[in-house]
Design a protein around this motif. Structure first.
Motif, short mmCIF file in Angstrom:
data_model
loop_
_atom_site.label_atom_id
_atom_site.label_comp_id
_atom_site.label_asym_id
_atom_site.label_seq_id
_atom_site.Cartn_x
_atom_site.Cartn_y
_atom_site.Cartn_z
N HIS A 1 -2.81 -6.16 -9.63
CA HIS A 1 -1.64 -6.51 -8.77
C HIS A 1 -1.78 -6.44 -7.28
CE1 HIS A 1 0.98 -6.42 -12.95
NE2 HIS A 1 0.14 -7.28 -12.66
N ALA A 2 -2.18 -5.07 -6.95
CA ALA A 2 -2.31 -4.67 -5.60
C ALA A 2 -3.25 -5.44 -4.95
CB ALA A 2 -2.85 -3.21 -5.41
N GLN A 3 -4.50 -5.85 -5.48
CA GLN A 3 -5.48 -6.61 -4.86
C GLN A 3 -4.84 -8.14 -4.58
OE1 GLN A 3 -8.73 -6.33 -3.72
NE2 GLN A 3 -8.57 -4.08 -4.21
N ARG A 4 -4.24 -8.61 -5.40
CA ARG A 4 -3.70 -9.95 -5.24
C ARG A 4 -2.80 -9.90 -4.04
NH1 ARG A 4 -1.34 -12.45 -10.89
NH2 ARG A 4 -1.00 -14.05 -9.38
N VAL A 5 -2.01 -8.97 -3.71
CA VAL A 5 -0.98 -8.78 -2.81
C VAL A 5 -1.73 -8.60 -1.56
CG1 VAL A 5 0.97 -7.84 -1.75
CG2 VAL A 5 0.73 -8.10 -4.24
N TYR A 6 -2.91 -7.96 -1.63
CA TYR A 6 -3.54 -7.62 -0.37
C TYR A 6 -4.47 -8.78 0.02
CZ TYR A 6 -7.02 -5.13 2.61
OH TYR A 6 -7.61 -4.85 3.84
N LYS A 7 -4.88 -9.47 -0.88
CA LYS A 7 -5.69 -10.72 -0.39
C LYS A 7 -4.94 -11.87 0.12
CE LYS A 7 -9.15 -10.39 -3.93
NZ LYS A 7 -9.90 -11.02 -5.16
N SER A 8 -3.33 -11.55 -0.19
CA SER A 8 -2.52 -12.68 0.22
C SER A 8 -2.08 -12.62 1.69
CB SER A 8 -1.02 -12.64 -0.51
OG SER A 8 -0.33 -11.47 -0.26
N PHE A 9 -2.46 -11.38 2.19
CA PHE A 9 -2.21 -10.88 3.66
C PHE A 9 -2.98 -12.12 4.60
CE2 PHE A 9 -1.06 -6.13 3.04
CZ PHE A 9 -0.32 -6.61 2.31
N SER A 10 -4.00 -12.73 3.89
CA SER A 10 -4.71 -13.52 4.86
C SER A 10 -4.00 -14.73 5.41
CB SER A 10 -6.03 -14.23 4.06
OG SER A 10 -5.61 -14.83 2.99
N LYS A 11 -2.64 -15.19 4.69
CA LYS A 11 -1.73 -16.10 5.02
C LYS A 11 -1.12 -15.75 6.44
CE LYS A 11 -1.02 -17.09 0.25
NZ LYS A 11 0.30 -17.20 -0.80
N PHE A 12 -1.28 -14.68 6.67
CA PHE A 12 -0.40 -14.18 8.13
C PHE A 12 -1.30 -14.28 9.36
CE2 PHE A 12 1.37 -10.67 4.87
CZ PHE A 12 1.93 -11.55 4.27
N GLY A 13 -2.52 -14.81 9.23
CA GLY A 13 -3.18 -14.70 10.38
C GLY A 13 -3.89 -13.35 10.68
N PRO A 14 -4.76 -13.48 11.62
CA PRO A 14 -5.64 -12.14 12.01
C PRO A 14 -4.40 -10.84 12.49
CG PRO A 14 -6.79 -13.83 12.84
CD PRO A 14 -5.33 -14.42 12.54
N GLU A 15 -3.38 -11.39 13.39
CA GLU A 15 -2.48 -10.46 13.97
C GLU A 15 -1.58 -10.06 12.91
OE1 GLU A 15 -0.35 -8.06 16.70
OE2 GLU A 15 -2.41 -8.70 16.39
N GLY A 16 -0.70 -11.00 12.18
CA GLY A 16 -0.03 -10.50 11.09
C GLY A 16 -0.68 -9.59 9.83
N ARG A 17 -1.78 -9.82 9.56
CA ARG A 17 -2.53 -9.15 8.76
C ARG A 17 -2.92 -7.77 9.11
NH1 ARG A 17 -7.97 -7.73 7.07
NH2 ARG A 17 -8.35 -7.84 4.75
N ARG A 18 -3.34 -7.76 10.48
CA ARG A 18 -3.44 -6.35 10.78
C ARG A 18 -2.24 -5.34 11.06
NH1 ARG A 18 -2.73 -3.91 15.89
NH2 ARG A 18 -1.67 -5.69 16.93
N LEU A 19 -1.02 -6.09 11.32
CA LEU A 19 0.33 -5.27 11.23
C LEU A 19 0.72 -5.15 9.88
CD1 LEU A 19 2.32 -7.41 13.93
CD2 LEU A 19 1.30 -5.42 14.07
N GLY B 1 4.09 -17.82 7.35
CA GLY B 1 2.45 -17.96 7.63
C GLY B 1 1.91 -17.37 8.70
N SER B 2 1.04 -17.89 9.49
CA SER B 2 0.26 -17.30 10.61
C SER B 2 1.19 -17.24 11.76
CB SER B 2 -0.95 -18.09 10.75
OG SER B 2 -0.65 -19.34 11.37
N LYS B 3 2.46 -17.63 11.62
CA LYS B 3 3.35 -17.45 12.82
C LYS B 3 4.01 -16.21 13.02
CE LYS B 3 4.47 -22.50 12.87
NZ LYS B 3 5.66 -23.53 12.87
N VAL B 4 3.93 -15.38 12.06
CA VAL B 4 4.77 -14.07 11.60
C VAL B 4 4.40 -13.12 12.73
CG1 VAL B 4 3.30 -13.07 9.83
CG2 VAL B 4 5.57 -12.29 10.16
#
Length: 266
Positions: A56-74, A101-104
């Motif tokens: 479950h943790a891996q699935r959520v972690y992989k979903s961070f790619s939807k946030f774009g580079p900056e959102g994923r880093r945060l 999405g990537s706008k966040v």
């Protein structure tokens, strides 16, 4: 269908938190509070313990790619901060990220994004300070150092010091969070582990001699006519001084005795 507010209890690790995020979407639950493994629940909301599930943790972690580079880093680094109720703020940020999405990462006017960005900036700034303020001592072939950070900076310091001392064995202990960065030469020869106990004994004569030389150099280059303690504290904040050799005339250290706890999921 409205989301039910629930008080989550988890093991305090990042995979454990991500497991809570997974469950919140599966069961349509809105976390009202996150509790560590030994914290008591004083909330009137329903209480539920969430077991860490790597899948479950891996699935959520992989979903961070939807946030774009900056959102994923945060999203990744917010969990390392000392932000009060960081889990709640991070959960709100993730929910916002799934909507925007990537706008966040660029939504600077949103209070949640602003709070997370400021917390991550504080984390990264503190880690940058420690790249210059960490002091290692050579003790029987091992470099040992201690820090007292507000944030969990060891994951950010790891690439810097492992790259700077690739052929050295060293340990950097975080007093605040009870964990240590351990490194030995070789590919993948590092780990960040929870540490139950960390003690330093007396240093050898050679190490003490180098400390005296460093303090003598530090004092010699000082210009007495320009002594300005307030300016010095601007460039070298006073809370770092306790772990710095040049301010510790009576610092006695030796090879650390480390007893580790079982590692948390990475």
């Amino acid at each position: 269908m409205a989301w039910t507010q629930v008080c989550y209890q988890y093991d305090g690790t990042f995979p454990g938190f991500l497991s809570c995020v997974f469950d919140s979407y599966v069961y349509r639950e809105e976390p009202a509070q996150f509790l560590g493994p030994e914290e008591l629940c004083c909330s009137l909301y329903p209480h539920r313990t969430v077991e860490t599930d790597e899948g479950h943790a891996q699935r959520v972690y992989k979903s961070f790619s939807k946030f774009g580079p900056e959102g994923r880093r945060l999203a990744i680094r917010c969990f390392l901060t000392c932000l009060p109720e960081k889990e709640l703020w991070l959960w709100r940020f993730l929910r916002l990220g799934y909507e925007q999405g990537s706008k966040v990462g660029r939504n600077l006017t949103d209070p949640t994004v602003d709070r997370v960005r400021k917390a991550v900036w504080h984390l990264e700034h503190e880690a940058h300070q420690y790249t210059g303020f960490v002091r290692f001592s050579e003790l029987n072939g091992v470099l040992a150092g201690e820090i007292e950070p507000k944030n969990r900076v060891l994951p950010l310091l790891r690439p810097h010091f492992c790259g700077r001392y690739p052929q050295e064995s060293f340990v950097l202990y975080d007093r605040t969070h009870g964990e240590a960065l351990l490194h030995q030469p070789g590919p993948g020869g590092w780990a960040i582990l929870p540490v139950e106990d960390f003690t330093l004994g007396p240093a050898g004569e050679e190490e003490l001699a180098y400390r005296k030389l460093w303090r003598a150099f530090y004092n010699t280059i000082a210009i007495e006519g320009r002594y300005n303690p307030k300016c010095r504290m601007t460039h070298m904040p006073k809370r770092y001084w306790a772990m710095m050799t040049e301010f510790r005339e009576d610092w006695d250290t030796a090879l650390p005795e480390v007893r580790t706890l079982p590692p948390s999921p990475q």
